[in-house]
Design an enzyme around this catalytic site. Structure first.
Site, PDB file in Angstrom:
ATOM      1  CB  ALA A  12      -0.915  -0.005   1.220  1.00  7.75           C
ATOM      2  NE  ARG A  18      -4.415   6.439 -13.612  1.00  6.97           N
ATOM      3  CZ  ARG A  18      -4.553   5.172 -13.999  1.00  6.97           C
ATOM      4  NH1 ARG A  18      -3.516   4.352 -13.873  1.00  6.97           N
ATOM      5  NH2 ARG A  18      -5.694   4.745 -14.485  1.00  6.97           N
ATOM      6  N   GLY A  81       9.726  -0.332  -7.159  1.00 12.92           N
ATOM      7  CA  GLY A  81       9.135  -1.518  -7.747  1.00 12.92           C
ATOM      8  C   GLY A  81       8.541  -2.459  -6.706  1.00 12.92           C
ATOM      9  CE1 TYR A 104       1.235  -5.193  -6.055  1.00  5.25           C
ATOM     10  CE2 TYR A 104       0.439  -7.449  -5.846  1.00  5.25           C
ATOM     11  CZ  TYR A 104       1.430  -6.557  -6.214  1.00  5.25           C
ATOM     12  OH  TYR A 104       2.612  -7.021  -6.732  1.00  5.25           O
ATOM     13  N   GLY A 105      -3.202  -3.429  -1.765  1.00  7.24           N
ATOM     14  CA  GLY A 105      -4.244  -2.660  -1.108  1.00  7.24           C
ATOM     15  C   GLY A 105      -5.257  -2.051  -2.038  1.00  7.24           C
ATOM     16  CB  ALA A 411     -53.478  18.746  16.156  1.00  7.07           C
TER      17      ALA A 411
END
Length: 455
Positions: A12, A18, A81, A104-105, A411
């Protein structure tokens, strides 16, 4: 046969550029829960001995999010990497001797059964050095390729797209990045990985070819592309959300619920739905909702943190907020909001009502336009409406206040003191009629207006 201890390593460390967000990529919610938490919760079903999260940019957010989950943290200072990222977990796993499952997170939908298949293949009779998870996407794009030996699940070659030949790029089996290996094999092989490639990075898949040079084989198992869909942008997150929701709707209907327009219903990760529940179009469930058998959720309702009993009817256009409890046969109608309040068996609030910090007894009826005034700007207070009580329309119940069993509130009342059981509370001024007053008023104002226009 029992398997060795298991360690989960979740990568992570990516920047998530993006996503264009101040929130770390892996913490963006999927069905109301951060992607990373989906993965941790799924992996937990395998009962790992250790879980390691490899963090990088935005590490503080991730560390805070996983603090309560018992995960250890490894830091990747430079993004060199996937192989380099996994290496950062080695120090954290000092003394560990067992299997390592690499996840993979930003790939949150991997199922526990798939993780287990990877580990089972790792311990098959041919004892592969590693097991990789492959998939066949509709468009292989720039994924790394997995080349297998003819008629076999053994890997002949793994190659990144940037370094692949045209013939290798024609292969449709792609590398998801997920891998299982023993801790001894994994870190020994990683120590030999080079960054002599087009990107100048240390690739995790390179351990496959290194193992092959040592006379060891690596196996691949396949799964559906949807299960290993990654999230690198908000568009991809929306796509993964859509896939998750579609699968959840199918499961809801398979389990005995009726969805009138399935594509318009949105579930949370933990929504619990009983049998013979009917859900009309355009209903949204936030986290923490439980719905018992036979309930009906009408259109355009928004529900989170609520417990809905058997045979309850909600909506249309209702909002149930955290702490709402609707017991068997209760009814909440259109434009009613309920927060931290209990409606007893058969109690009703049919329309245009706010019930916050309240306890409504069985069989009570709350009229249209009624609100519990539960907040004075500093503190919240409780309203209690007894069993069988009737609250007339357009009433304000100023908490703390109790309406006794069987009492009636007329009421338009503003109730500031307790009402005893069986009593009538009438809190409004006496109606006064002044004959001809309206006619005289209009004549006077018209004359004034005409005089002003003549100037």
């Amino acid at each position: 046969m029992s398997q060795p201890p298991l360690a989960i390593v979740i990568l992570a460390a990516g920047k998530g550029t993006r996503m264009k967000s101040n929130l770390h990529k892996v913490l963006h919610p999927l069905a109301g829960k951060p992607m990373l938490m989906h993965l941790i919760d799924t992996a937990r079903t395998l009962v790992p001995e250790r879980t390691v999260i490899v963090v990088g940019a935005g590490r503080e957010q991730v560390e805070a999010a996983v603090a309560a989950h018992g995960a250890a943290i490894a830091h990747q200072g430079e993004q060199l990497g996937t192989g380099h990222a996994v290496q950062q977990a080695e120090a954290v796993l000092t003394g560990f001797d067992g299997d390592v499952l690499i996840l993979y997170g930003d790939v949150p939908l991997v199922e526990a059964a798939t993780m287990r298949r990877m580990l089972d293949r790792l311990h098959a009779a041919d004892a592969p050095a590693a097991v990789v998870l492959g998939f066949r996407p509709a468009d292989a794009a720039a994924y790394g390729r997995v080349i297998t030996a003819p008629g076999s699940d053994l890997v002949a070659k793994m190659v990144e797209f940037k370094d692949a030949s045209p013939a290798e790029r024609a292969e449709t089996l792609c590398n998801s990045g997920l891998m299982a290996a023993s801790s001894r094999d994994l870190f020994t092989l990683l120590s030999r990985v080079s960054n002599d490639n087009a990107a100048g990075e240390y690739y995790l898949p390179d351990i496959v070819m290194l193992a092959q040079r040592d006379g060891r084989q690596t196996a691949v198992i396949e799964t559906a592309a949807s299960e290993v869909a990654g999230v690198n942008s908000r568009v991809e997150l929306a796509g993964v959300e859509a896939a998750w929701q579609a699968a959840r709707r199918v499961r809801a209907m398979a389990d005995g619920a009726t969805l009138i327009a399935p594509e318009t219903v949105w579930f949370a990760h933990d929504t619990v739905i009983g049998r013979d529940v009917v859900i009309e179009p355009d209903v949204f469930f936030g986290p923490g909702v439980q719905i018992a058998d036979g309930a009906t959720i009408r259109a355009f309702s928004h529900i989170e943190g609520a417990e809905i009993g058997a045979g309850v009817e909600v909506g249309p256009y209702a909002r149930l907020r955290p702490g709402a409890v609707l017991e068997e046969g209760a009814k909440v109608g259109n434009f009613v909001e309920v927060k931290k309040a209990r409606l007893g068996r058969g109690a009703k609030a049919n329309h245009l009502t706010y019930l916050g910090d309240a306890d409504v007894g069985a069989g009570a009826n709350v009229g249209a336009g009624t609100i519990t005034c539960n907040y004075d700007g500093f503190f919240k207070y409780q309203t209690v409406i007894g069993e069988g009580a009737f609250v007339g329309s357009n009433s304000a119940l100023v908490a703390p206040v109790t309406i006794g069993n069987g009492a009636i509130v007329a009421a338009g009342s503003v109730v500031t003191r307790d009402v005893e059981a069986g009593a009538l509370a009438l809190v409004r001024p006496e109606q006064v009629a002044k004959p001809g007053w309206a006619t005289r008023f209009r004549e006077k104002m018209r004359a004034r207006k005409a005089a002003k226009a003549g100037k």
